[in-house]
Design a protein around this motif. Structure first.
Motif, short mmCIF file in Angstrom:
data_model
loop_
_atom_site.label_atom_id
_atom_site.label_comp_id
_atom_site.label_asym_id
_atom_site.label_seq_id
_atom_site.Cartn_x
_atom_site.Cartn_y
_atom_site.Cartn_z
N GLU A 114 -0.44 6.51 -7.22
CA GLU A 114 -1.38 6.62 -7.49
C GLU A 114 -1.65 8.14 -8.23
O GLU A 114 -1.08 8.88 -7.88
CB GLU A 114 -2.66 6.71 -6.39
N ARG A 137 0.98 -1.22 -0.13
CA ARG A 137 -0.60 0.28 -0.24
C ARG A 137 0.46 1.32 -0.36
O ARG A 137 1.08 1.88 -1.17
CB ARG A 137 -1.34 0.10 1.17
N TYR A 151 -5.47 2.47 -14.50
CA TYR A 151 -6.60 1.63 -13.91
C TYR A 151 -7.57 2.09 -15.64
O TYR A 151 -6.78 2.82 -16.88
CB TYR A 151 -7.77 2.81 -13.81
N TYR A 166 3.25 1.35 -9.87
CA TYR A 166 2.43 2.29 -10.72
C TYR A 166 1.25 2.33 -10.95
O TYR A 166 1.16 0.98 -10.99
CB TYR A 166 2.80 3.36 -11.54
N HIS A 167 -0.66 2.74 -10.23
CA HIS A 167 -1.54 2.10 -10.28
C HIS A 167 -2.30 2.57 -11.27
O HIS A 167 -2.12 3.91 -12.13
CB HIS A 167 -2.13 2.69 -9.13
N THR A 217 2.54 2.03 -3.31
CA THR A 217 2.13 2.22 -5.42
C THR A 217 1.51 3.45 -5.20
O THR A 217 0.94 4.14 -3.97
CB THR A 217 0.51 1.02 -5.01
N SER A 248 -2.83 11.15 -9.35
CA SER A 248 -3.30 12.67 -8.87
C SER A 248 -3.97 13.16 -10.09
O SER A 248 -3.50 13.39 -11.14
CB SER A 248 -2.78 13.17 -7.83
#
Length: 291
Positions: free
Chosen positions: A49, A44, A73, A70-71, A47, A51
Motif C-alpha cells: 500500500e 493481503r 488508487y 502494488y495498490h 500487497t 504510505s
C-alpha cells in the motif's frame, strides 16, 4: 430422532436441493469456485500500500520487490501515470477489466533517459481489477481500485537490487585499477624469480617480492578463465596449499618462498613453477605429479 440423524448424514449438495437451493460441489470441504483461505491471506500480505512517506510531491515512489503487488488508487476523469525505469523496454500490458478501464501507453525522453509510461483511467468509481506489465527487465503486478475521492497522480519505483549490482560493479572496477599494494618501495623489490613449466593462457608474466610479500603477476586473461591454485614446494618436493589473495591480476602471498607451483586440471595437469633464484641460475627443477 431418526429423521434428524438422516439429515445430518446427507451430503451438503442434497441438503441445498432439499432447501430449494442449487447444488454445490465440494472439494476437501471448499466449494468449487471458491479460493482457499491461503490465497486470500497471501494476497493481503503481498500487497504493498502507498504510505505517506512514499510520496514525492504527488507521485508515489515505492521500492520494487519481485512478486509483490502494488495498490494503485484511481478516480474517474483522472489519469494515473505508471512510470517505468529509464531505459526499460515495455513488453505487454494486460488487465482483468478492459471494458471499464482505459489503459494506454506512451514514452518520454530519448536515449538512455527514455521511459515507458502506462496510463490508466477508470470509467466509474467502485471498480477493482488488476494490471500486469511485462518489460525486458521485470514484471510489474498491480491491483487497481477506483473511488470518487483523491487519486494517485503517478506511481514509479526505485530498484534496490539494481543499486547493489551497480555498487558491486563500481567496487570491482575500482579494485581492478587500484595498485596491487600501497607503500611499495621500488628499491626494495626483488625480481629474482624464474617462471618455468607449461604455457597455459594464465601463465604468470613475472614474480617479485618486497621482502615481506610475494607478488605473482598474471596476464589479463586471468579475469575470464579459471584461476589456478598455488602450492608451496618444500625441500623434499612435497606440495602444500598456501593462503593468498587475488588483487586485480596479481596473487599476493604474505610470505617469501623458494619454490611454488600453480596447478590446474588433472588429465593432463598444467603446472607452472615459480622459483626464487640466486643470480640467474634456478635452484632446482620443476616437479610434476603423475596424472
Amino acid at each position: 430422532m431418526k429423521r434428524a440423524c438422516l439429515i445430518a448424514t446427507l451430503p451438503a449438495s442434497i441438503l441445498l436441493i432439499a432447501a430449494g437451493g442449487a447444488p454445490a460441489a465440494l472439494v476437501r470441504g471448499v466449494p468449487v469456485g471458491s479460493a482457499p483461505p491461503a490465497i486470500a491471506t497471501a494476497a493481503r500480505a503481498g500487497t504493498v500500500e502507498p504510505s505517506a512517506s512514499a510520496f514525492i510531491n504527488a507521485s508515489a515512489v515505492m521500492p520494487f520487490v519481485e512478486g509483490a503487488v502494488y495498490h494503485l488508487y484511481a478516480a474517474p476523469e483522472h489519469v494515473t501515470d505508471v512510470v517505468l525505469q529509464p531505459g526499460e523496454v515495455l513488453g505487454a500490458v494486460a488487465s482483468g477489466d478492459t471494458a471499464r478501464w482505459v489503459i494506454g501507453d506512451t514514452s518520454s525522453g530519448i536515449g538512455a533517459d527514455k521511459r515507458a509510461h502506462v496510463l490508466v483511467k477508470p470509467f466509474a468509481a467502485g471498480l477493482s481489477t488488476n494490471l500486469v506489465i511485462t518489460t525486458d527487465r521485470r514484471t510489474y503486478r498491480l491491483v487497481m481500485t477506483s473511488g470518487s475521492g483523491a487519486s494517485m497522480a503517478a506511481l514509479s519505483w526505485i530498484y534496490p537490487q539494481d543499486a547493489l549490482i551497480a555498487l558491486k560493479r563500481a567496487e570491482e572496477a575500482a579494485a581492478a585499477v587500484a595498485p596491487v599494494a600501497s607503500g611499495l618501495d621500488v628499491d626494495q623489490l626483488h625480481f629474482n624469480y624464474a617462471v618455468s613449466g607449461d604455457t597455459p593462457d594464465w601463465r604468470p608474466l613475472r614474480a617479485f617480492d618486497d621482502g615481506r610479500r610475494t607478488y605473482i603477476e598474471f596476464p589479463a586473461t586471468i579475469a575470464v578463465g579459471e584461476a589456478p591454485p598455488l602450492f608451496l614446494i618444500d625441500a623434499s618436493g612435497q606440495a602444500q596449499l598456501v593462503n593468498y589473495r587475488l588483487r586485480g591480476r596479481y596473487y599476493v602471498v604474505d610470505r617469501i618462498f623458494d619454490a611454488a607451483e600453480l596447478r590446474l586440471g588433472t588429465k593432463p595437469q598444467q603446472i607452472v613453477r615459480i622459483e626464487r633464484v640466486a643470480g640467474d641460475k634456478p635452484r632446482g627443477r620443476m616437479t610434476r605429479r603423475a596424472s
